[in-house]
Enzyme design. Structure first.
Site, short mmCIF file in Angstrom:
data_model
loop_
_atom_site.label_atom_id
_atom_site.label_comp_id
_atom_site.label_asym_id
_atom_site.label_seq_id
_atom_site.Cartn_x
_atom_site.Cartn_y
_atom_site.Cartn_z
CB SER A 14 17.84 -12.49 33.99
OG SER A 14 16.73 -13.53 33.42
CG ASP A 133 19.41 -20.70 32.46
OD1 ASP A 133 18.30 -20.64 33.06
OD2 ASP A 133 20.12 -19.20 32.09
CG HIS A 189 18.29 -17.70 35.20
ND1 HIS A 189 19.03 -17.51 33.98
CD2 HIS A 189 17.74 -16.44 35.55
CE1 HIS A 189 18.51 -16.28 33.44
NE2 HIS A 189 17.66 -15.84 34.45
#
Length: 274
Positions: A14, A133, A189
Site C-alpha cells: 500500500s 480493492d 486491499h
C-alpha cells in the site's frame, strides 16, 4: 548496511510502495534495488482519503478533508494527503501536494532525469492490483492507471496516461524492455492468498544462483533453511485469503509471519490456513 552492498529487493504494501519508490528514486549513491514488488500501491495517486470505511461520518470526514487537502496544515499532518490526487484540482495538486508530484516527476519545468535513471535500473517491477480493492480509488492506480485530468471518468490504463506516454519516471522504458509485470489477484486491499504470494512475490526474493553457490560452498546455512521452508510451504495448498483487506497502512501480521517463515526466521512453520 554491508548486507545490502550487492543489491536488495523491495516489497511494498500500500502506502509503503511510495516510500520504497522514494528510496529508489531520490537516494543517490545507494546500493542497487534489484526487484520491486508492489502490492496495492497508490502509484498514480488516489482520489479518496483512506479512512475508517463507508459510514456516514467517514464520508463527511472524507469530504471535509478533501476540501482542505492541499492546505499547508493538512499536507503537514496527514500522510495520505501527500498522494491524494483530485482530477478536478490538478493545478492545486501540482503546486501544493508535497510528495507524489515530485515522485512521479509531474511538475512542469521541474523534471529530474535522475529519477528515471534510477527507476529504470530495476530488473523487475511487479505491480499487483487487487480486483475488489475499496481502499484505493481507482484500484488501477496499483498499475499506474488513473483518471484523465479534469474528470473522474473513465479510468485510463497506464499506457494511456501522460506519465507513461512521456516516460516521466521510466515506466514505459521498463515496460518495453519486458520488465513490468501487471498482476491482478482476487481480494480486497492487501487480501492476497498464500498461493498468490508464493506465485507472484517469492520468486523475486530468492537469488537461485547465489543460493546454489552458497549451499555448494557449505556456507549457506540460511539458504538451506530457506530451501527447506519453501519445500514445506509448497505442500500447503490453501487458497484462503490470509488478509481480508483493510484501510490500515500497517504490515498485516499474517504477511509479516509468512515472510518470516519463508526466510527461516521462525523455528516452526505457520498452520496451513493462517
Amino acid at each position: 548496511m554491508k548486507e545490502l552492498r550487492n543489491g536488495y529487493n523491495i516489497v511494498g504494501l500500500s502506502q509503503g510502495n511510495l516510500i520504497g519508490r522514494g528510496v529508489l528514486q531520490f537516494c543517490a549513491g545507494g546500493p542497487p534495488v534489484k526487484n520491486f514488488i508492489s502490492l496495492g500501491g497508490p502509484h498514480a495517486g488516489t482520489a479518496s482519503v483512506p479512512l475508517c470505511g463507508s459510514g456516514v461520518l467517514c464520508i463527511i470526514a472524507d469530504r471535509l478533508i478533501k476540501s482542505e487537502i492541499y492546505t499547508e496544515y493538512i499536507q503537514d499532518h496527514l500522510a495520505p494527503s501527500g498522494y491524494l490526487k483530485l482530477p478536478n484540482a490538478i493545478p492545486s495538486y501540482l503546486e501544493k501536494c508535497r510528495f507524489l508530484p515530485k515522485l512521479n516527476n509531474e511538475v512542469p519545468g521541474e523534471k529530474n532525469s535522475s529519477y528515471k535513471e534510477r527507476f529504470t535500473s530495476l530488473q523487475n517491477l511487479v505491480l499487483i492490483m487487487f480486483e475488489h480493492d475499496t481502499v484505493l480509488i481507482p484500484k488501477e492506480t496499483s498499475w499506474f492507471g488513473y483518471y484523465p485530468d479534469g474528470t473522474f471518468n473513465p479510468v485510463l490504463p497506464p499506457q494511456q496516461t501522460n506519465l507513461y506516454a512521456e516516460d516521466w519516471i521510466g515506466l514505459k522504458t521498463l515496460d518495453e524492455a519486458g520488465k513490468v509485470k501487471y498482476i491482478s489477484v482476487p481480494g480486497n486491499h492487501l487480501g492476497i492468498s498464500r498461493r498468490d504470494m508464493k506465485r507472484y512475490v517469492v520468486p523475486y526474493l530468492v537469488d537461485k544462483a547465489s543460493r546454489k553457490r552458497s549451499i555448494e560452498n557449505d556456507s549457506g546455512v540460511q539458504s538451506k533453511k530457506i530451501e527447506q521452508t519453501a519445500t514445506t510451504i509448497d505442500k500447503k495448498t490453501s487458497t484462503k485469503a490470509i488478509f481480508e483487506g483493510s484501510s490500515s497502512y500497517f504490515w498485516p501480521s499474517s504477511i509479516k509471519s509468512f515472510v518470516a517463515e519463508l526466510l527461516g526466521l521462525m523455528e516452526e512453520p505457520l498452520p496451513p490456513d493462517t
